[in-house]
Design an enzyme around this catalytic site. Sequence first.
Site, PDB file in Angstrom:
ATOM      1  N   LYS A  71     -36.449 -89.044  66.015  1.00 52.99           N
ATOM      2  CA  LYS A  71     -36.838 -87.237  65.841  1.00 52.99           C
ATOM      3  C   LYS A  71     -35.884 -86.813  66.628  1.00 52.99           C
ATOM      4  O   LYS A  71     -36.732 -85.743  67.094  1.00 52.99           O
ATOM      5  CB  LYS A  71     -38.052 -87.580  65.321  1.00 52.99           C
ATOM      6  CG  LYS A  71     -39.237 -88.526  64.759  1.00 52.99           C
ATOM      7  CD  LYS A  71     -38.604 -88.518  63.444  1.00 52.99           C
ATOM      8  CE  LYS A  71     -38.501 -87.395  62.447  1.00 52.99           C
ATOM      9  NZ  LYS A  71     -38.469 -88.498  61.303  1.00 52.99           N
ATOM     10  N   GLY A  73     -33.656 -85.036  65.923  1.00 55.73           N
ATOM     11  CA  GLY A  73     -32.162 -84.491  65.125  1.00 55.73           C
ATOM     12  C   GLY A  73     -31.071 -85.360  64.521  1.00 55.73           C
ATOM     13  O   GLY A  73     -29.643 -84.698  64.334  1.00 55.73           O
ATOM     14  N   THR A  74     -31.401 -86.792  64.481  1.00 57.00           N
ATOM     15  CA  THR A  74     -30.517 -87.840  63.788  1.00 57.00           C
ATOM     16  C   THR A  74     -29.779 -87.607  62.608  1.00 57.00           C
ATOM     17  O   THR A  74     -28.284 -87.196  62.481  1.00 57.00           O
ATOM     18  CB  THR A  74     -31.023 -89.099  63.850  1.00 57.00           C
ATOM     19  OG1 THR A  74     -31.408 -89.264  65.034  1.00 57.00           O
ATOM     20  CG2 THR A  74     -29.920 -89.792  63.742  1.00 57.00           C
ATOM     21  N   THR A  75     -30.699 -86.346  61.756  1.00 58.45           N
ATOM     22  CA  THR A  75     -30.311 -86.650  60.076  1.00 58.45           C
ATOM     23  C   THR A  75     -29.028 -85.749  60.389  1.00 58.45           C
ATOM     24  O   THR A  75     -28.522 -85.532  59.383  1.00 58.45           O
ATOM     25  CB  THR A  75     -31.560 -86.131  59.866  1.00 58.45           C
ATOM     26  OG1 THR A  75     -32.307 -86.651  59.314  1.00 58.45           O
ATOM     27  CG2 THR A  75     -31.129 -85.926  57.734  1.00 58.45           C
ATOM     28  N   TRP A  76     -29.427 -84.595  61.655  1.00 57.84           N
ATOM     29  CA  TRP A  76     -27.491 -83.508  60.974  1.00 57.84           C
ATOM     30  C   TRP A  76     -26.760 -84.045  61.887  1.00 57.84           C
ATOM     31  O   TRP A  76     -25.470 -84.065  61.256  1.00 57.84           O
ATOM     32  CB  TRP A  76     -28.526 -82.964  62.329  1.00 57.84           C
ATOM     33  CG  TRP A  76     -27.753 -81.297  62.625  1.00 57.84           C
ATOM     34  CD1 TRP A  76     -26.808 -80.976  61.737  1.00 57.84           C
ATOM     35  CD2 TRP A  76     -27.744 -80.376  63.377  1.00 57.84           C
ATOM     36  NE1 TRP A  76     -26.636 -79.462  61.951  1.00 57.84           N
ATOM     37  CE2 TRP A  76     -27.089 -79.407  63.209  1.00 57.84           C
ATOM     38  CE3 TRP A  76     -28.483 -80.108  65.102  1.00 57.84           C
ATOM     39  CZ2 TRP A  76     -26.838 -77.835  64.505  1.00 57.84           C
ATOM     40  CZ3 TRP A  76     -28.773 -79.094  65.400  1.00 57.84           C
ATOM     41  CH2 TRP A  76     -27.902 -77.776  65.376  1.00 57.84           C
ATOM     42  N   HIS A 134     -31.150 -97.340  65.321  1.00 56.95           N
ATOM     43  CA  HIS A 134     -31.914 -96.541  67.009  1.00 56.95           C
ATOM     44  C   HIS A 134     -32.752 -97.705  68.402  1.00 56.95           C
ATOM     45  O   HIS A 134     -33.045 -97.485  68.959  1.00 56.95           O
ATOM     46  CB  HIS A 134     -33.227 -96.295  66.653  1.00 56.95           C
ATOM     47  CG  HIS A 134     -33.396 -95.198  65.453  1.00 56.95           C
ATOM     48  ND1 HIS A 134     -32.922 -93.845  66.306  1.00 56.95           N
ATOM     49  CD2 HIS A 134     -34.597 -95.329  63.870  1.00 56.95           C
ATOM     50  CE1 HIS A 134     -33.230 -92.911  64.842  1.00 56.95           C
ATOM     51  NE2 HIS A 134     -34.194 -94.028  63.728  1.00 56.95           N
ATOM     52  N   SER A 164     -41.718 -83.316  67.032  1.00 62.54           N
ATOM     53  CA  SER A 164     -41.260 -83.951  65.561  1.00 62.54           C
ATOM     54  C   SER A 164     -41.932 -85.293  65.312  1.00 62.54           C
ATOM     55  O   SER A 164     -42.375 -85.469  63.954  1.00 62.54           O
ATOM     56  CB  SER A 164     -39.917 -83.885  65.807  1.00 62.54           C
ATOM     57  OG  SER A 164     -38.838 -84.228  64.256  1.00 62.54           O
ATOM     58  N   GLY A 287     -36.865 -77.455  62.278  1.00 56.59           N
ATOM     59  CA  GLY A 287     -35.786 -77.653  62.780  1.00 56.59           C
ATOM     60  C   GLY A 287     -35.320 -76.618  63.626  1.00 56.59           C
ATOM     61  O   GLY A 287     -34.408 -76.031  63.534  1.00 56.59           O
TER      62      GLY A 287
END
Length: 322
Positions: A71, A73-76, A134, A164, A287
Site C-alpha cells: 500500500k 503506491g506500488t500500482t502506480w 513485497h 491505505s 491517491g
Amino acid sequence: MSVPFFSTFQTTSSIENAPFVHLPRAKWVGAFDLYQWEGFWYTLPRLHATIALQNHFKSLDDDVILASSIKTGTTWIKALIPSIMADRILTDEQDPLLTNHPNVLTPSLEFKIYRENTTPNLSEMQSPRLFRTHVPYRALPESIKNSKCRIVYMSRSPKDTFVSMWHFLNTLRSDEEGPFPIEEAFESFCDGVSAFGPFFDHVLEYWKVSLEKPNKILFLTYEEMKHDPKGQVKRLAEFLGRPFEKEEEVDKVVWRCSLERLKSLDVNKEGIDPWEGIAHHAYFRRGTVGDWKNHLTDEMASRLDEITRMKLEGSGLSFQKV
Ligand code: A3P
C-alpha cells in the site's frame, strides 16, 4: 471475509506447512494468520513462494524488480515501469494499460509466479523481464542481489500507508462485517505486524542498500512522486536506462499512468485479479498525500510520528511532513 482473495491467503496442505508451524504466529486484522520468518511476517502461501523464489530464481542483468511494502503506491509504478520500457511510438490505442491491469504487466514473484509453480520456466519471458515483489531485501534471492539487475523501491509515509492498507483490507470484508476497527489495525501496524512487515524494517533495509548502491536500487517516495511526477518519472526512466528524448513523451507516460486515467479504464473498473483474488478497482482509491488526517486521531498520529522518528533516526531517511 467473503471474497476469493481469502483463498489465496489461506494455507496450502498441512504437510507442506509442517516446517513452519513452530514459527511465531500472529492474527492480522482478524482474518489472516501471519508467520514470522527471519524477522518478517508472511501468510503461509507467501512464505512458501518466498522460499521457492529464494531457492530457484535466476536473475538476468536486464531484469527490473519493483519492490515495496504493501500500500505504498506500488500500482502506480507497476504501470510506469512497463510504460517507460515500452516502445515510445505506441499510440494511445496500443497502450497495454488500456487492456491490462497493472498487476498483469508487472507480475508478482510471490503472488503469481512462485505461487503457481515453485520452479517456473521464465526463460521465455520477453526481455527485459519486469517483476514485482513485497519480499524484504534480506529475503531476496542472492541472484537478484548480486546480478546487475535493477531494483526500484517504492515507499510512502507510514501514516498514509497505514490508512491505505486499512481501506484496502476493508474492501475484502462483507457489508455485514463492516470496516475492521481501525484502532486494532493501528495497534498491529505499530507493533510491526502486517503482511511483509514490520513496515519500518522493510523500508530501512532497502533504503540502506540504495545509499550503498545507488545504481542498484532507486528509492522513490509516493510524496515526491505526487509533488513532481514529471521529475520523478524522468529520474525513473534514467535509472532504467530508458531516458526520454522529448518532453511530450514524459507527459504521455505521466498521463497514461495517472490515477484519474487508470481509474476510468474499464479493465480497472471491472474484474478480479486471478492471483490475488482482489477486485481490480480496489487498487485505485483517493491517491492523496495526507489522507491520514481524515482517519487518525491526533493521539494516533503523534504516536506513529514518534515511532517513525525513533525508527528512522540516524538513517538519513525522512518522509515529507504533511
Ligand atoms: P490510497 O489508498 O491512499 O488512495 P499499492 O498500489 O501499493 O497497493 O498502493 C495503493 C495506493 O496507491 C492507493 O492509495 C491508491 O489510490 C494509490 N494509487 C494507485 N494507483 C495510483 C496512481 N496511478 N497514481 C497515484 N496513486 C495511485
